[in-house]
Structure formats: C-alpha cells, structure tokens
Scaffold this active site. Structure first.
Site, PDB file in Angstrom:
ATOM      1  N   ARG A  64       0.827  -1.221   0.000  1.00 50.37           N
ATOM      2  CA  ARG A  64       0.000   0.000   0.000  1.00 50.37           C
ATOM      3  C   ARG A  64       0.852   1.259   0.000  1.00 50.37           C
ATOM      4  NH1 ARG A  64      -2.951  -2.052   4.730  1.00 50.37           N
ATOM      5  NH2 ARG A  64      -1.783  -3.902   4.211  1.00 50.37           N
ATOM      6  N   GLU A 101       5.962 -11.141  14.162  1.00 48.69           N
ATOM      7  CA  GLU A 101       5.424 -11.801  15.351  1.00 48.69           C
ATOM      8  C   GLU A 101       5.761 -13.301  15.304  1.00 48.69           C
ATOM      9  OE1 GLU A 101       1.318 -11.011  15.704  1.00 48.69           O
ATOM     10  OE2 GLU A 101       1.151 -11.941  17.677  1.00 48.69           O
TER      11      GLU A 101
HETATM   12  P1  AMP Z   1       4.944  -3.046  10.952  1.00 49.73           P
HETATM   13  O1  AMP Z   1       6.182  -3.567  10.288  1.00 49.73           O
HETATM   14  O2  AMP Z   1       4.525  -3.861  12.135  1.00 49.73           O
HETATM   15  O3  AMP Z   1       5.060  -1.563  11.297  1.00 49.73           O
HETATM   16  O4  AMP Z   1       3.754  -3.236   9.929  1.00 49.73           O
HETATM   17  C1  AMP Z   1       3.555  -2.304   8.952  1.00 49.73           C
HETATM   18  C2  AMP Z   1       2.973  -2.877   7.697  1.00 49.73           C
HETATM   19  O5  AMP Z   1       1.951  -3.858   7.939  1.00 49.73           O
HETATM   20  C3  AMP Z   1       2.346  -1.767   6.905  1.00 49.73           C
HETATM   21  O6  AMP Z   1       2.834  -1.870   5.578  1.00 49.73           O
HETATM   22  C4  AMP Z   1       0.865  -1.992   7.015  1.00 49.73           C
HETATM   23  O7  AMP Z   1       0.288  -1.890   5.735  1.00 49.73           O
HETATM   24  C5  AMP Z   1       0.666  -3.398   7.562  1.00 49.73           C
HETATM   25  N1  AMP Z   1      -0.179  -3.427   8.790  1.00 49.73           N
HETATM   26  C6  AMP Z   1       0.236  -3.771  10.031  1.00 49.73           C
HETATM   27  N2  AMP Z   1      -0.771  -3.748  10.926  1.00 49.73           N
HETATM   28  C7  AMP Z   1      -1.864  -3.336  10.241  1.00 49.73           C
HETATM   29  C8  AMP Z   1      -3.239  -3.073  10.603  1.00 49.73           C
HETATM   30  N3  AMP Z   1      -3.687  -3.215  11.861  1.00 49.73           N
HETATM   31  N4  AMP Z   1      -4.082  -2.646   9.634  1.00 49.73           N
HETATM   32  C9  AMP Z   1      -3.643  -2.492   8.369  1.00 49.73           C
HETATM   33  N5  AMP Z   1      -2.375  -2.726   7.963  1.00 49.73           N
HETATM   34  C10 AMP Z   1      -1.486  -3.142   8.879  1.00 49.73           C
END
Ligand code: AMP
Length: 176
Positions: A64, A101
């Site tokens: 996205r 995770e």
């Molecule tokens: P992180 O590496 O944990 O910061 O995850 C970020 C990526 O995961 C981003 O590219 C988001 O598009 C996706 N993502 C993580 N959690 C969510 C959520 N609750 N809703 C939508 N997209 C998420």
C-alpha cells in the site's frame, strides 16, 4: 470545494476486526482511495510539510506504500523508489530481514535506486511495530541515502513503532 480534514479521512477508514487473524484490528484504507476528493486531500496533507524541503526520491513500501508513495512523489516533483518483498525486483538488490510476530520477512531495493547523498522520504499507509519501516531505512542507509523523514497515514501508537525509527522525523496524520 472545501479542503479535506483529517477528521473526514479518519471517518472513512474502515476498521475490520480479526483480519487477517484473530485479535488484529485491520485499518482498511480502500474507502479513502475510492473517494477522489478524500484521496487527493489525504495526499495533500501527507506531503504538506515536505513541499518546501528538497526531496529527491520518495520510497514506498510494498504494497500500500506504493499507492501513497507514488502520488507523494509526483506531488513533490520527486522520483519514486519501491521497496519490495524479496524476490520481486528484477535487478541487483540489497536485502534486509526483520522479525515478525511469527518468523521473519525480507525486503529488497535495487542497488542503484538511490544515489549516495540523495534526500529520501519514506511513505507507507500504516506504522504498526515499525519493523517494516526500520528495515526499509536500513536498506536506504546501505545506499548512502539521507533519510529526511517517515510519513504515514495511520500510526498504531500503542505499538510504539516510532521508537525503531529514532533519529528521524516521524509523522502520521491519524493515530490510534
Ligand atoms: P509493521 O512492520 O509492524 O510496522 O507493519 C507495517 C505494515 O503492515 C504496513 O505496511 C501496514 O500496511 C501493515 N499493517 C500492520 N498492521 C496493520 C493493521 N492493523 N491494519 C492495516 N495494515 C497493517
């Protein structure tokens, strides 16, 4: 037309409980994309702080981040660089793994996507744990880029993802 407000954008984001797995509240941004006025307004708000600072490249994170990053690039008169999941980019790449995770993931960037010293802005739809953005940051540092900041539509503040991006300006339009 009235300028788009952050409250309008927040109201359009759809919360989908238990997607893609139990316990996750998925923030679905597709209703924002589907509304031309809201999408353009969100993009204007995202790029506003960077209009007067030189940005050579906007980096968008798979998948996205490509949507928001590509529009941000054209609005700022900058180039666009994709950071993709491993195995998708056709040319020589640098790779960076990070912990999820469960298990790990690897992102990649073309070795010639950014020249040393170029000013880059990282854009994604959502900051959660910060693992993805931090891995993208490491890739750009390998290329010798100067990271001017991180720009997100949404931040899940309780996950404290910005602590992984310390030392750089981190901004999100909407926080939960
Ligand atoms: P992180 O590496 O944990 O910061 O995850 C970020 C990526 O995961 C981003 O590219 C988001 O598009 C996706 N993502 C993580 N959690 C969510 C959520 N609750 N809703 C939508 N997209 C998420």
């Amino acid at each position: 037309m009235n300028p788009v407000t952050i409250a309008e954008i927040a109201a359009a984001i759809r919360n989908v409980p238990d997607f893609p797995k139990p316990g996750i509240q998925f923030k679905d941004i597709t209703p924002v994309l589907a509304d031309g006025r809201l999408f353009d307004g969100a993009m204007n708000l995202l790029v506003e702080p960077y209009r007067n600072s030189r940005v050579d490249k906007v980096v968008g994170i798979d998948a996205r981040g490509f949507i928001f990053g590509a529009v941000a690039a054209t609005k700022l008169g900058a180039g666009f660089v994709p950071v993709r999941k491993k195995g998708k980019l056709p040319w020589n790449t640098h790779e960076q793994s990070y912990d999820l995770e469960y298990g790990s993931a690897t992102v990649a960037v073309h070795v010639d996507a950014v020249k040393p010293g170029e000013r880059v802005l990282l854009v994604d739809d959502l900051l959660a744990t910060g693992g993805t953005a931090a891995a993208a940051m490491r890739l750009l540092e390998k290329l010798g880029a100067h990271v001017v900041g991180f720009d997100f539509l949404i931040e899940l503040k309780f996950l404290e993802g910005r602590s992984k991006l310390a030392g750089h300006p981190v901004r999100a339009l909407i926080g939960y």
